[in-house]
Design a protein around this motif. Structure first.
Motif, PDB file in Angstrom:
ATOM      1  N   LEU A 101       0.472 -11.413 -58.744  1.00 25.79           N
ATOM      2  CA  LEU A 101       0.999 -12.769 -58.535  1.00 25.79           C
ATOM      3  C   LEU A 101       2.175 -12.797 -57.573  1.00 25.79           C
ATOM      4  O   LEU A 101       2.331 -13.745 -56.805  1.00 25.79           O
ATOM      5  N   HIS A 109      -2.290 -18.190 -55.013  1.00 27.20           N
ATOM      6  CA  HIS A 109      -1.383 -17.835 -56.101  1.00 27.20           C
ATOM      7  C   HIS A 109      -1.550 -18.795 -57.278  1.00 27.20           C
ATOM      8  O   HIS A 109      -1.635 -18.387 -58.428  1.00 27.20           O
ATOM      9  N   ARG A 113      -2.441 -17.751 -60.985  1.00 30.08           N
ATOM     10  CA  ARG A 113      -1.421 -17.973 -62.016  1.00 30.08           C
ATOM     11  C   ARG A 113      -2.014 -18.804 -63.157  1.00 30.08           C
ATOM     12  O   ARG A 113      -1.709 -18.614 -64.325  1.00 30.08           O
ATOM     13  N   ILE A 165       4.860  -6.156 -75.436  1.00 27.82           N
ATOM     14  CA  ILE A 165       3.963  -6.483 -74.330  1.00 27.82           C
ATOM     15  C   ILE A 165       2.562  -5.942 -74.596  1.00 27.82           C
ATOM     16  O   ILE A 165       1.560  -6.577 -74.276  1.00 27.82           O
ATOM     17  N   ALA A 260       6.101  -5.737 -65.300  1.00 26.29           N
ATOM     18  CA  ALA A 260       7.157  -6.748 -65.220  1.00 26.29           C
ATOM     19  C   ALA A 260       7.679  -7.105 -66.603  1.00 26.29           C
ATOM     20  O   ALA A 260       8.797  -7.571 -66.747  1.00 26.29           O
ATOM     21  N   GLY A 261       6.846  -6.897 -67.620  1.00 26.55           N
ATOM     22  CA  GLY A 261       7.232  -7.361 -68.952  1.00 26.55           C
ATOM     23  C   GLY A 261       7.912  -6.318 -69.800  1.00 26.55           C
ATOM     24  O   GLY A 261       8.260  -6.600 -70.944  1.00 26.55           O
ATOM     25  N   VAL A 307      15.878  -7.398 -62.485  1.00 26.75           N
ATOM     26  CA  VAL A 307      15.111  -7.442 -61.236  1.00 26.75           C
ATOM     27  C   VAL A 307      16.151  -7.647 -60.141  1.00 26.75           C
ATOM     28  O   VAL A 307      16.843  -8.662 -60.106  1.00 26.75           O
ATOM     29  N   PHE A 310      13.776  -9.611 -54.444  1.00 30.83           N
ATOM     30  CA  PHE A 310      12.421  -9.678 -53.875  1.00 30.83           C
ATOM     31  C   PHE A 310      12.538  -9.951 -52.378  1.00 30.83           C
ATOM     32  O   PHE A 310      13.534 -10.511 -51.926  1.00 30.83           O
ATOM     33  N   ARG A 312      10.968 -12.050 -49.151  1.00 29.09           N
ATOM     34  CA  ARG A 312      10.131 -13.178 -48.736  1.00 29.09           C
ATOM     35  C   ARG A 312       9.996 -13.104 -47.221  1.00 29.09           C
ATOM     36  O   ARG A 312      10.923 -12.677 -46.541  1.00 29.09           O
ATOM     37  N   ALA A 363      18.176 -15.029 -62.798  1.00 30.16           N
ATOM     38  CA  ALA A 363      17.585 -13.705 -63.080  1.00 30.16           C
ATOM     39  C   ALA A 363      16.062 -13.761 -63.126  1.00 30.16           C
ATOM     40  O   ALA A 363      15.406 -12.751 -62.876  1.00 30.16           O
ATOM     41  N   GLY A 365      14.291 -15.787 -61.216  1.00 27.72           N
ATOM     42  CA  GLY A 365      13.828 -16.416 -59.996  1.00 27.72           C
ATOM     43  C   GLY A 365      13.712 -17.916 -60.178  1.00 27.72           C
ATOM     44  O   GLY A 365      14.338 -18.500 -61.083  1.00 27.72           O
ATOM     45  N   LEU A 366      12.881 -18.528 -59.336  1.00 25.71           N
ATOM     46  CA  LEU A 366      12.789 -19.987 -59.348  1.00 25.71           C
ATOM     47  C   LEU A 366      11.579 -20.424 -58.544  1.00 25.71           C
ATOM     48  O   LEU A 366      11.127 -19.702 -57.665  1.00 25.71           O
ATOM     49  N   HIS A 369       7.025 -18.961 -58.147  1.00 18.54           N
ATOM     50  CA  HIS A 369       6.876 -17.605 -58.692  1.00 18.54           C
ATOM     51  C   HIS A 369       7.811 -17.360 -59.876  1.00 18.54           C
ATOM     52  O   HIS A 369       7.956 -16.207 -60.300  1.00 18.54           O
ATOM     53  N   CYS A 371       9.489 -16.482 -63.116  1.00 18.87           N
ATOM     54  CA  CYS A 371       8.966 -15.454 -64.023  1.00 18.87           C
ATOM     55  C   CYS A 371       8.025 -16.039 -65.094  1.00 18.87           C
ATOM     56  O   CYS A 371       8.427 -16.878 -65.894  1.00 18.87           O
TER      57      CYS A 371
HETATM   58  C1  HEM Z   1      14.697 -10.034 -68.702  1.00 19.37           C
HETATM   59  C2  HEM Z   1      13.435  -9.823 -68.363  1.00 19.37           C
HETATM   60  C3  HEM Z   1      12.788 -10.279 -67.089  1.00 19.37           C
HETATM   61  C4  HEM Z   1      13.363 -10.557 -65.872  1.00 19.37           C
HETATM   62  C5  HEM Z   1      14.817 -10.458 -65.473  1.00 19.37           C
HETATM   63  C6  HEM Z   1      12.280 -10.981 -64.985  1.00 19.37           C
HETATM   64  C7  HEM Z   1      12.469 -11.382 -63.672  1.00 19.37           C
HETATM   65  C8  HEM Z   1      11.485 -11.840 -62.837  1.00 19.37           C
HETATM   66  C9  HEM Z   1      11.679 -12.282 -61.487  1.00 19.37           C
HETATM   67  C10 HEM Z   1      13.023 -12.325 -60.746  1.00 19.37           C
HETATM   68  C11 HEM Z   1      10.487 -12.666 -60.996  1.00 19.37           C
HETATM   69  C12 HEM Z   1      10.202 -13.223 -59.591  1.00 19.37           C
HETATM   70  C13 HEM Z   1      10.542 -14.688 -59.570  1.00 19.37           C
HETATM   71  C14 HEM Z   1      10.525 -15.319 -58.198  1.00 19.37           C
HETATM   72  O1  HEM Z   1      10.012 -14.710 -57.235  1.00 19.37           O
HETATM   73  O2  HEM Z   1      11.013 -16.460 -58.081  1.00 19.37           O
HETATM   74  C15 HEM Z   1       9.511 -12.445 -62.038  1.00 19.37           C
HETATM   75  C16 HEM Z   1       8.163 -12.699 -61.921  1.00 19.37           C
HETATM   76  C17 HEM Z   1       7.250 -12.374 -62.889  1.00 19.37           C
HETATM   77  N1  HEM Z   1       7.497 -11.912 -64.159  1.00 19.37           N
HETATM   78 FE1  HEM Z   1       9.307 -11.521 -64.957  1.00 19.37          FE
HETATM   79  N2  HEM Z   1      11.111 -10.937 -65.671  1.00 19.37           N
HETATM   80  C18 HEM Z   1      11.363 -10.527 -66.960  1.00 19.37           C
HETATM   81  C19 HEM Z   1      10.437 -10.384 -67.983  1.00 19.37           C
HETATM   82  C20 HEM Z   1       9.096 -10.594 -67.871  1.00 19.37           C
HETATM   83  C21 HEM Z   1       8.147 -10.494 -68.941  1.00 19.37           C
HETATM   84  C22 HEM Z   1       8.487 -10.189 -70.407  1.00 19.37           C
HETATM   85  C23 HEM Z   1       6.914 -10.715 -68.401  1.00 19.37           C
HETATM   86  C24 HEM Z   1       5.559 -10.743 -69.048  1.00 19.37           C
HETATM   87  C25 HEM Z   1       5.352 -10.917 -70.327  1.00 19.37           C
HETATM   88  C26 HEM Z   1       7.106 -10.995 -66.987  1.00 19.37           C
HETATM   89  C27 HEM Z   1       6.097 -11.280 -66.087  1.00 19.37           C
HETATM   90  C28 HEM Z   1       6.293 -11.717 -64.803  1.00 19.37           C
HETATM   91  C29 HEM Z   1       5.221 -12.072 -63.894  1.00 19.37           C
HETATM   92  C30 HEM Z   1       3.733 -11.999 -64.201  1.00 19.37           C
HETATM   93  C31 HEM Z   1       5.817 -12.496 -62.696  1.00 19.37           C
HETATM   94  C32 HEM Z   1       5.126 -12.987 -61.432  1.00 19.37           C
HETATM   95  C33 HEM Z   1       5.087 -14.499 -61.447  1.00 19.37           C
HETATM   96  C34 HEM Z   1       4.529 -15.099 -60.158  1.00 19.37           C
HETATM   97  O3  HEM Z   1       4.703 -14.520 -59.074  1.00 19.37           O
HETATM   98  O4  HEM Z   1       3.915 -16.184 -60.261  1.00 19.37           O
HETATM   99  N3  HEM Z   1       8.440 -10.917 -66.700  1.00 19.37           N
HETATM  100  N4  HEM Z   1      10.143 -11.962 -63.152  1.00 19.37           N
END
Ligand code: HEM
Length: 422
Positions: A101, A109, A113, A165, A260-261, A307, A310, A312, A363, A365-366, A369, A371
């Motif tokens: 993703l 995307h 998603r 997870i 990621a999780g 994280v 990223f 872009r 943390a 993102g926004l 994408h 999280c």
């Molecule tokens: C404290 C824990 C976590 C942090 C700091 C975090 C942070 C982030 C960040 C910064 C992004 C990118 C957002 C962006 O580009 O705007 C992201 C995307 C993502 N995260 Fe997390 N994450 C965390 C936990 C998790 C968990 C627990 C899962 C799954 C259960 C997860 C699954 C994903 C997925 C699948 C994406 C991609 C979303 C997309 O691109 O549409 N993350 N996360």
């Protein structure tokens, strides 16, 4: 810290903080440098050997803006910041470049998603709370078994977040050791601790991806034949454009959720606990009033921002924070820096579980994408926190915490503590 030199820079040397794994092992120093950059060059040009040149985006407003304008700033196959060689070698070895993703953009995307979006909506995630409670109880009980001293990161946070997870996936407990090796193989590839006998990180990465392919291939076949109430079933039977997900897309979907999780959430917990132990008044306040746990978890996530950034890729000539950015330029969103922006957070270098502005965190993102697992992560951190506090009377640091050596996702990997039980 190790003595390994980071990439050689041909621009302002301070830019090294964004891409040098070693420098993420001393976050106090890292934040001092980032604060200086925010003050005098908030959009900083970084040119490093072996890396694409990029603009480091360090202020809250600018990270917000870049994330929001996903029509101009695209996610691509090279969204995860890394040296060119990582991608070149993957291609040379015949691996498809990542297509999770975070590596795809726009309508494509949105379609992918959509496959799991419902699973991660707040209502669906609230259904997971009893399972998260039970797993947190199980790991917090380890404090009793461990008898007064432990490594809070490795003994509790890492296995707890992995179990959550994997429960969501539907992966059985006996396969967890393998999953741990795989996720650390991808995110911890720069950290010698996780390389084991492998002296060649790229060979190790290749081995990791090969094992992932095999494991999730089998899981998919199983869930197609025997659907269950888990995320693996949703993915294995998911549809995009009227057909099942392609083999590569499916593999990468598993990988993004598994990786990621897991480490992200355990780093948020470990780094947040470090701060609570360094601020015993706040630990006591939380023990006295457990209702503070929700905001405390938010502050732990803001503070740690596991994280780190990223990439872009800019699609048209534009401007960010007064700096001209040309079509084709790469920008790097620095989440730890944005989350210490003094124009947004009052006294940002102070860890404060009662902070009213903790929810302004970037943390996760926004935008498009944002999280997918943010609600799961928040629940995990606050649940494990509450369960640990229910069991302990006192807890203290028993040595210096150790930080993972990685520039993409990192945080506290060893947190030695001593404690007394209630
Ligand atoms: C404290 C824990 C976590 C942090 C700091 C975090 C942070 C982030 C960040 C910064 C992004 C990118 C957002 C962006 O580009 O705007 C992201 C995307 C993502 N995260 Fe997390 N994450 C965390 C936990 C998790 C968990 C627990 C899962 C799954 C259960 C997860 C699954 C994903 C997925 C699948 C994406 C991609 C979303 C997309 O691109 O549409 N993350 N996360």
């Amino acid at each position: 810290m190790t003595d390994t030199p980071g990439p050689v820079l041909h621009s302002d040397p301070r830019g090294a903080i964004f891409i040098t794994p070693d420098l993420y092992q001393d976050m106090e120093h890292w934040h001092e440098v980032a604060a200086e950059i925010r003050r005098d060059s908030p959009v900083l040009r970084v040119e490093a050997e072996g890396w694409p040149a990029f603009w480091a985006i360090t202020s809250h407003a600018d990270v917000f803006e870049v994330s929001r304008r996903s029509d101009v700033f695209w996610n691509t196959e090279r969204s995860a910041p890394g040296p060119d060689v990582t991608y070149d070698v993957l291609e040379a070895m015949g691996f498809a470049l990542p297509r999770t993703l975070v590596h795809i953009h726009g309508q494509e995307h949105q379609k992918y998603r959509q496959v799991t979006n419902d699973w991660f909506k707040p209502a669906a995630v609230s259904r997971l709370q009893p399972a998260i409670d039970a797993i947190a109880d199980e790991y917090a009980d380890r404090l009793v078994e461990l008898g007064g001293s432990c490594d809070l990161a490795q003994d509790l946070a890492v296995p707890f977040t992995l179990r959550v997870i994997m429960t969501i996936f539907g992966v059985p407990e006996q396969d967890e050791a393998l999953m741990l090796r795989l996720t650390q193989g991808i995110f911890g590839a720069a950290d010698p601790e996780y390389l084991g006998d492998f002296t060649d990180p790229l060979a190790f990465l290749s081995d990791t991806l090969g094992t992932f392919t095999e494991y999730f291939g089998e899981l998919t076949a199983d869930r197609r034949a025997h659907p269950a109430d888990d995320l693996a079933t949703v993915l294995a039977n998911g549809q995009v454009d009227g057909g099942p997900l392609g083999e590569t897309e499916l593999l990468w979907y598993y990988i993004i959720v598994a990786t990621a999780g897991h480490d992200t959430t355990s780093f948020a917990f470990g780094g947040g606990m470090e701060q609570l132990l360094r601020n015993p008044d706040q630990l006591r306040a939380l023990q006295a009033d457990p209702s503070l746990a929700q905001n405390a978890a938010e502050e732990m996530i803001r503070w740690t921002s596991p994280v780190r950034s990223f990439f872009r890729w800019t699609q048209e000539d534009t401007e960010v924070g007064g700096q001209a950015i040309a079509k084709g330029d790469v920008v790097l969103t620095s989440y730890p820096s944005a989350n210490r922006d003094e124009t947004v957070f009052v006294d940002p270098m102070r860890f404060d579980i009662t902070r009213p502005d903790a929810d302004k965190t970037l943390a996760f993102g926004l935008g498009m994408h944002y999280c997918l697992g943010a609600q799961v992560a928040r629940r995990e951190v606050r649940t494990l926190l509450s369960k640990v506090l229910e069991r302990i009377d006192t807890m203290e640091l028993a040595g210096e915490p150790e930080y993972q050596r990685a520039h993409f996702v990192s945080g506290v990997k060893h947190l030695p503590v001593t404690y007394t039980l209630r």
